[in-house]
Motif scaffolding. Structure first.
Motif, PDB file in Angstrom:
ATOM      1  N   ASN A  43      -3.859   6.283   9.777  1.00  0.00           N
ATOM      2  CA  ASN A  43      -4.934   6.097   8.801  1.00  0.00           C
ATOM      3  C   ASN A  43      -4.623   4.966   7.845  1.00  0.00           C
TER       4      ASN A  43
ATOM      5  N   LYS B 222      -5.380   1.861   9.615  1.00  0.00           N
ATOM      6  CA  LYS B 222      -6.833   1.679   9.726  1.00  0.00           C
ATOM      7  C   LYS B 222      -7.401   1.174   8.406  1.00  0.00           C
ATOM      8  N   SER B 223      -6.919   1.752   7.332  1.00  0.00           N
ATOM      9  CA  SER B 223      -7.375   1.326   6.007  1.00  0.00           C
ATOM     10  C   SER B 223      -7.071  -0.145   5.767  1.00  0.00           C
ATOM     11  N   LEU B 224      -5.887  -0.548   6.190  1.00  0.00           N
ATOM     12  CA  LEU B 224      -5.501  -1.947   5.992  1.00  0.00           C
ATOM     13  C   LEU B 224      -6.431  -2.862   6.766  1.00  0.00           C
TER      14      LEU B 224
ATOM     15  N   PHE C 147      -9.392  -2.308   7.629  1.00  0.00           N
ATOM     16  CA  PHE C 147     -10.720  -2.316   7.014  1.00  0.00           C
ATOM     17  C   PHE C 147     -10.728  -3.215   5.772  1.00  0.00           C
ATOM     18  N   LYS C 148      -9.718  -3.042   4.946  1.00  0.00           N
ATOM     19  CA  LYS C 148      -9.661  -3.793   3.688  1.00  0.00           C
ATOM     20  C   LYS C 148      -9.592  -5.296   3.926  1.00  0.00           C
ATOM     21  N   LEU C 149      -8.892  -5.661   4.984  1.00  0.00           N
ATOM     22  CA  LEU C 149      -8.649  -7.085   5.201  1.00  0.00           C
ATOM     23  C   LEU C 149      -9.638  -7.680   6.188  1.00  0.00           C
TER      24      LEU C 149
ATOM     25  N   SER D 282       0.856  -1.169   0.000  1.00  0.00           N
ATOM     26  CA  SER D 282       0.000   0.000   0.000  1.00  0.00           C
ATOM     27  C   SER D 282       0.900   1.230   0.000  1.00  0.00           C
TER      28      SER D 282
END
Lengths: 1097, 357
Positions: free
Chosen positions: A850, A853-855, A857-859, A824
């Motif tokens: 962030n 956090k995105s990771l 969420f994605k996983l 990422s």
């Protein structure tokens, strides 16, 4: 003529349309190796050409085989104008040069163009026939295996771990040649890609030579990096750990060598046999080297004149009065001597004395019978120390001595030759059981350098005329250059070594080096973990049995490595020691920082977590010297703050040790960034960490006081919460049981580091916060307030998620087989005006948080899972831009068994694997037969066709099976870890080391910067997978994206990106399939290694 | 602080089914984000809107890159850039080629040309399906049509082979292609009560029995074009209604057989000649392209509506049609028994399907 390279071009597919008129392409292929080029016929009017060419044969030196990549260019034939290039494929044929790896490269490769990206695929078959030529001087190092993996590869056994190897190669960057002004971006990019490929090949070959000289047969933990120094050139450097590896006959079991000696002997791939028996029987080895030393070829002149003290191809054998054994090892001052000039004497060995020494070698049988005590005694006496034979004495001292003697004198017994090594460094981060005896702490060194020695008219003139990118010997133009680079690194390594020594350690493990370059300023960094090692792995001809037992009897299990290696009364820095909470016998520090993975036998309470310290410092823009000075002035403060942050966060998590610590300092035009990542754990052997106290500076103010106590409460709550979250419940131990008074916990730094400019001055920081007894955060201004706040803003990962930057998560061992590797990238633009350090810190902190956090969420679909080997890289491409790149792997684990520590994960993964297989099969099967009752597709819409509808004859027309049934692309797994959960690695196929450039002049059309980079990274993954698949592999382990340099110019609608990745191509077998395979294994193993296996020294 | 660049690339390409659906439905990123927020995902996962935005953007970018491959699904299977498990590939393809009932009813039987594409605006407004989604669906129809139009072999097989669709979806596409090629009128007001499924059912029967492929499986266009010879021959059926004796005999045979079995016997008896004339005339007219296009209009006008106005139950319709077609075999003066069966067998199936409210 020791090698014949054979290439066959089979077919192409999905080619782009090159002729607008016909919507087709007239494609042909050029195959180039070195200066020889072959062409296929033109295959007219097809996007899926079938060339099916003859075998193109190249007769080449094995030196070239190692250096040069095979270059395949696909072109569109044009009768009237120049042929248009469609794209290229570079194939590194190195894996074919050692037996046991791949024997053929065959498969579909993406055709890559630096401007258009992937444009179709080409099917190529490559083979190499190697001939033995024992009488040649050895300039190639075919046969030395390379592994990126920083532990002993899974299907091998380490016979000896020789130690540190390093090398660097310098060249001019084609991007900065004058010719770049008139050639197309494509030509420039291709020149660069090719040059770097050549340089890596050369570098690898040279490292290989060093390994052969050390009598090793492999490099483990091989890390190759590029320094794009801009105008001043391109540096490719590599470090690694030379080893002698033995292939294990069965991948499933870790057998000691003696169980099947005969078989293993055959398995030893390239007779670079470390065993003394072959040693003695083959006098040709030293002879050859001898000859070599008298005829230094041009390409080595650089090395010999370089400051690179570790390498010279002249046989440097160290004489030792009584010893019969010869060690062809790089001679260098031993640790204790410390003088650089001593080595000269070692070089002057009379040639005539060689053969007699050899003939008088002790037979291996005899050597094996040498008992532990004898060896100890000899070691001690060899050292001239008085502690000989004191079995009952402090074991620590004994061990230390032994390690020292092993490192310095290689076995230490009087009948052996002195084997001296300059840098006792190991790039490994995980070790065979028992290897790591004690860990001292993290040692690091940084130095700021100016890249200003480029103005050499002769150099520019000559390089400018060089159209072929044949490597030029930098040395011949500018004798300063490699000297400088080598000397820089040598200086830093020397510093690391002295730090380690100060910690009472004789080795540095988990060692790594890195650079950060901005304009003409370069920060060189090195770090590692000072350690005391078990000498048995460092000696030739390991005595497996008794020594091992002896050591383990005395070493308390699971806490030994925590015990301090340094002298309690003469500590290198103020530290607080207690008796080990595990064995109660030895002293341990209160906090332990290391750069290695958690040892497998360590006792950990609860789970671990990723801990990061993030820091920015503004810096005035300045030129040259002033800039360098400004940076080196800032560095100590950054180090200090990063360390404080790490310590605070560790406390806040209620943990007491950091593993896999990596501190990255990045330099930009107007700021410095520091990012430290590590995995925090609670080691049972270390004392419980104390809390954090907050103190205000103005105690009279009531409301302020209240605020402070509020903060204090929050901190205490967080600690309590974290303890619960990470399941840290250490057993309560009353102080009486321990028997020694445990004073108030004090926090002491175990981090020893220094900055140095070009000078040798060493500033050591005392990070121990003076003599304060309690860990107190003083809030005396808003800055401090911010700091405390930022401590509390780190949110833990959502439930079901764990993260760490080590190989595996301490406390989780029931992995299932689902893995997802990802990269990422984020770039943020800072609002330029009035930036303060606080605002900058906050921005940077938010960016990282962030991103995490995105990771998560994605996983989320993988929950429960753990992000392992989370690797953050920060760069500052422009004034106001911060780029963060993360590569990691998400691995699922079984939640139901998460609390149990039993290793039932094998069965679990078995089940998992079998269901996986079914899933894979499902789709193709169902597509080609209508008869299967279950339907894989969700009902599409409300459309219904009654099953009972009258079916005419039409339904029985012969239906051909859809083409997809048998030709789906094989899955290639990628992981930054050295293993694949639920599977066994059965074969290593060679390293993958690839460098790509992608450029665009239509950035908007390609979806902006995000679209451009997204596509490029996906393409890089695809090319890595294709190469692995062509080698016959199904996974890449120890995958790492070493560089991702992204530059954009939105105004011109342009962007460019350089990516460098590496890893080990492997074949793995699911544990469920292993039984089937193991029955077939004998046949697989019996295959004679005829292609290059017999290439010897 | 603004995010310049924000990407996530997995070795295995992550596909979020919900986001895929939103993308297929033609929502913009911001609309998709607000729809996702409304679905309560933030509460479930504890994520922030920024995270959701970034995630949605990422998925949209991936889908955008995949779209090129989805246009030729076998490419998706062979490409090397995106590593996607086969089950996911199937899902991607299947969903991409799925269509909305409301949309397909609007374009079914229309020429898949630029002209129709221009009307997509109106269709979008009428159906409430986003224009983007309409375009995708229309382009899918057109793409499939173009590829299989001139191809030999079974239509369904060809579609399945070139687009890797599930059997069911491939059959639907076969119907769409068949309708588009023969330009059957489906938009008339009196046909509005019919669903796509009704038409698809009829299309399948007609493909199986009335096309060239029904007699010869090696012809190009075999499943797409109706068998011209067969249509010409259908004129011969006219004698069933033109020859008065034959018509009377036919009626008496049917009436005898159905007496007492039909709830609407008297209505049937009264209407027999009208119905029979209607059905046979439809057959006789099929030589003209114009009349072929109006086939469904005619069937509804000439048969479905009269029966419906007399409130025939479906079962009575079935009994009637069975008897009506079977009785012809007993007509000695009628020689075209095979032709009649080929015609009536299909028509009976179609009529039964079309007969509902």
């Amino acid at each position: 003529m020791p090698g014949k390279l054979k290439v066959k071009i089979v077919a192409g597919r999905h080619l782009p349309v090159m002729d607008r008129a016909s919507d087709l392409t007239d494609a042909f292929v050029e195959v180039k190796f070195g200066n020889t080029t072959f062409k296929t016929d033109v295959y007219l009017k097809s996007l899926n050409p079938q060339w099916n060419s003859e075998w193109f044969k190249f007769e080449v030196d094995d030196e070239d085989l190692q250096d040069e990549p095979l270059q395949i260019t696909v072109l569109d034939h044009d009768t009237y104008s120049a042929n248009d290039a469609i794209g290229k494929v570079y194939i590194d044929i190195d894996p074919l040069l050692y037996s046991e790896a791949a024997t053929v490269i065959s498969g579909w490769f993406p055709i890559y163009d630096t401007i258009h990206g992937i444009r179709g695929e080409i099917n190529v078959v490559v083979k190499v026939d190697l001939f033995n030529d024992l009488n040649r001087f050895r300039q190639s190092s075919c046969g030395v295996k390379f592994f990126c993996t920083t532990s002993i590869p899974k299907c091998y056994r380490a016979v000896i771990i020789h130690g540190f190897v390093e090398e660097l190669v310098v060249n001019e960057d084609p991007e900065y040649q004058w010719i770049d002004r008139i050639r197309t971006p494509r030509a420039s990019n291709e020149a660069r890609q090719r040059l770097i490929s050549l340089m890596s090949g050369e570098l690898q070959r040279k490292i290989g030579l060093k390994v052969l000289e050390m009598r090793g047969n492999a490099v483990v933990g091989y890390l190759q990096c590029f320094d794009l120094e801009g105008e001043s050139g391109l540096v490719v450097r590599a470090i690694g750990t030379a080893c002698t590896l033995d292939k294990l006959s069965s991948p499933a079991a870790f057998l000691p060598a003696c169980n099947s000696p005969s078989k293993e002997m055959k398995e030893i791939p390239f007779n670079e046999d470390p065993n003394p028996n072959t040693h003695s029987s083959g006098p040709s080895t030293p002879l050859k080297n001898q000859t070599y030393s008298f005829s230094p070829s041009k390409s080595y002149s650089r090395q010999s004149s370089s400051s690179d003290t570790d390498l010279s191809l002249t046989p440097k054998t160290a004489p030792y009065p009584q010893g019969p054994r010869i060690y062809l090892c790089p001679s260098s001052p031993s640790l204790s001597c410390g003088s650089l000039h001593l080595k000269k004497s070692c070089l002057l060995l009379s040639e005539s004395s060689l053969p007699p020494h050899h003939s008088s070698l002790v037979s291996p049988v005899l050597r094996k019978s040498v008992s532990f005590s004898e060896e100890l005694f000899l070691a001690a006496s060899g050292m001239g120390s008085g502690s000989a034979g004191k079995e009952g004495g402090p074991f620590k001292a004994l061990l230390r001595q032994q390690t020292q003697s092993a490192l310095e004198q290689r076995g230490g017994s009087p009948h052996r030759f002195c084997r001296r090594r300059e840098f006792p460094f190991f790039t490994l981060t995980a070790f065979p059981p028992g290897f790591l005896v004690h860990v001292g702490g993290v040692v690091s060194a940084r130095s700021v350098k100016l890249l200003d020695r480029i103005h050499n008219p002769a150099f520019v003139g000559i390089m400018g005329n060089t159209r072929s990118y044949k490597l030029l010997d930098w040395n011949s133009f500018n004798s300063d250059e490699p000297e400088t680079r080598d000397a820089w690194w040598a200086e830093i390594r020397q510093e690391i070594k002295s730090h380690a020594k100060a910690l009472g350690c004789h080795a540095v493990v988990g060692y790594s080096e890195s650079t950060s370059i901005c304009e003409e300023v370069c920060i060189l960094s090195a770090s590692g973990t000072a350690a005391v090692l078990n000498p048995r792995f460092l000696q030739d001809g390991t005595v497996e049995g008794c020594l091992e037992q002896r050591l383990e009897e005395n070493l308390p299990v699971g806490c030994g490595f925590c015990h301090i290696p340094y002298d309690e009364l003469n500590m290198p820095f103020p530290a607080h020691l207690t008796y080990c909470y595990n064995c109660r016998k030895q002293k341990v520090p209160d906090v332990l920082f290391t750069t290695v993975d958690l040892p497998t036998d360590a006792t950990v309470i609860g789970k671990g977590c990723l801990i990061q310290a993030r820091l920015c410092r503004l810096k005035k823009k300045a030129q040259a010297e002033a800039n360098a000075t400004a940076i080196s002035n800032l560095l100590p403060f950054m180090e200090y703050e990063v360390h404080t942050q790490l310590m605070n966060k560790l406390k806040l998590k209620g943990m007491n040790a950091l593993f896999g610590l990596r501190i990255q300092i990045t330099v930009g035009e107007n700021m410095l960034m520091g990012l430290a990542s590590a995995t925090g754990v609670y080691l049972a052997a270390l004392p419980t960490p104390g809390g954090i106290q907050i103190a205000g500076k103005t105690p009279n103010d009531g409301s302020y006081e209240q605020h402070i106590s509020h903060m204090q409460k929050k901190i205490n709550d967080t600690i309590a919460k974290n303890k619960e979250l990470y399941e840290i419940n250490p057993p309560e131990i009353s102080e009486e049981i321990i028997g020694s008074p445990i004073p108030e916990p004090r926090q002491r730094s175990r981090l020893l580091r220094s900055q140095s400019e070009s000078s040798d001055e060493v500033t050591e920081l005392d990070l121990s916060h003076g003599k304060k007894d309690a860990f107190v955060l003083e809030i005396d201004d808003t800055d401090a307030m911010e700091d405390v706040h930022s401590l509390l803003t780190d949110v833990p990962p959502p439930s079901g998620f764990y993260s760490c930057n080590t190989e595996i998560m301490p406390g989780i061992n029931n992995w299932t087989s689902e893995i997802q590797m990802f990269t990422s990238v984020r770039v943020i633009r800072l609002s330029s005006l009035n930036l303060t350090n606080q605002a900058l810190n906050k921005n940077f902190n938010d960016l990282c948080e962030n991103l995490l956090k995105s990771l998560y969420f994605k996983l989320r679909s993988m929950i429960p899972c753990c992000l392992c080997h989370v690797n953050f890289t920060v760069s500052l491409p422009e004034d106001e831009l911060i780029q963060v790149t993360v590569t990691a792997v998400a691995i699922t684990f079984d939640k139901n068994q998460a609390l149990q520590t039993t290793k039932t994960h094998v069965e679990k993964s078995l089940q998992r694997a079998s269901t996986d297989n079914e899933e894979l099969l499902q789709f193709p099967l169902e597509l080609c037969s209508d008869s299967l009752p279950s339907h894989p597709f969700p009902p599409a819409k409300a459309v219904t066709v009654e099953k009972a509808s009258p079916m005419g004859e039409g339904n029985f027309r012969n239906r051909s099976a859809p083409p997809c049934a048998n030709s789906t692309v094989g899955v290639v797994k990628m992981t930054p870890l050295s293993f694949i959960p639920g599977a066994k690695i059965t074969k290593y196929l060679g390293i993958i080391n690839m460098f790509f450039i992608r450029e665009t002049t239509s950035l908007r059309e390609e979806g902006g910067v995000s679209g451009f980079l997204h596509a490029f990274i996906a393409e890089v993954f695809a090319m890595v997978r294709a190469h692995v698949a062509a080698l016959g592999g199904n996974a890449v382990v120890s995958y790492i994206m070493k560089q991702c340099v992204f530059m954009e110019n939105p105004n011109k609608n342009q962007a460019q990106c350089l990516i460098n990745v590496s890893g080990d191509a492997v074949v793995f077998v699911r544990e469920s399939e292993l039984e089937v395979v193991s029955t077939q294994q004998p046949t697989a193993n019996c295959q004679p290694s005829c292609t290059g296996g017999e290439v010897t020294t | 602080m603004t995010s310049e660049l924000d990407i996530f690339v997995g070795n295995t390409t992550l596909i979020d089914e919900d986001v895929y659906r939103l993308w297929l439905d033609g929502y913009s990123v911001s609309d998709a984000v607000s729809l996702r927020v409304r679905s309560g995902i933030l509460e479930q996962t504890g994520a922030t809107a920024a995270v959701l935005q970034s995630d949605t953007m990422d998925h949209y970018r991936t889908f955008h890159m995949l779209e090129r491959l989805l246009h030729a699904p076998p490419k998706l299977l062979h490409q090397l850039i995106f590593q996607i498990p086969p089950s996911r590939q199937a899902l991607l393809i299947e969903r991409y080629y799925a269509f909305d009932e409301a949309f397909v009813r609007e374009v079914l039987g229309k020429k898949l040309s630029k002209g129709t594409k221009k009307d997509l605006d109106d269709i979008s407004t009428k159906t409430g399906i986003t224009l983007k989604s309409c375009r995708r669906q229309f382009d899918n129809f057109k793409r499939v049509f173009k590829v299989v139009e001139e191809m030999r072999g079974s239509l369904v097989d060809n579609i399945q082979q070139h687009f890797l669709l599930s059997d069911r979806l491939a059959r639907d596409y076969a119907a769409i292609v068949f309708f588009a090629n023969n330009r059957f009128e489906t938009g008339k007001k009196k046909l509005q009560y019919l669903s796509f499924g009704d038409f698809a059912f009829c299309a399948e029967l007609m493909i199986q029995n009335w096309t060239l492929g029904a007699v010869d499986s090696q012809v190009a266009d075999m499943d797409v074009d109706l068998d011209k010879e067969f249509l010409q021959d259908l004129k011969e059926l006219k004698m069933l209604v033109a020859d008065k004796d034959l018509l009377d005999l036919h009626k008496s045979l049917v009436c005898t057989a159905l007496r007492g079995k039909l709830g609407v016997f008297s209505e049937m008896e009264a209407n027999f000649k009208n119905l029979s004339r209607g059905l046979v005339n439809v057959a006789a007219k099929l030589t003209h392209n114009k009349d072929v296009r109006d086939l469904f209009v005619d069937l509804v006008e000439k048969f479905v509506e009269p029966c419906r106005s007399d409130h025939w139950p479906l079962n009575d319709v079935r009994l009637f049609l069975n008897q009506y077609s079977a009785s012809v075999h007993s007509l000695d003066g009628f020689r075209h028994q095979a032709l009649w069966d080929r015609y009536m067998g299909t028509l009976r199936g179609c009529l039964l399907r079309l007969y509902h409210d």
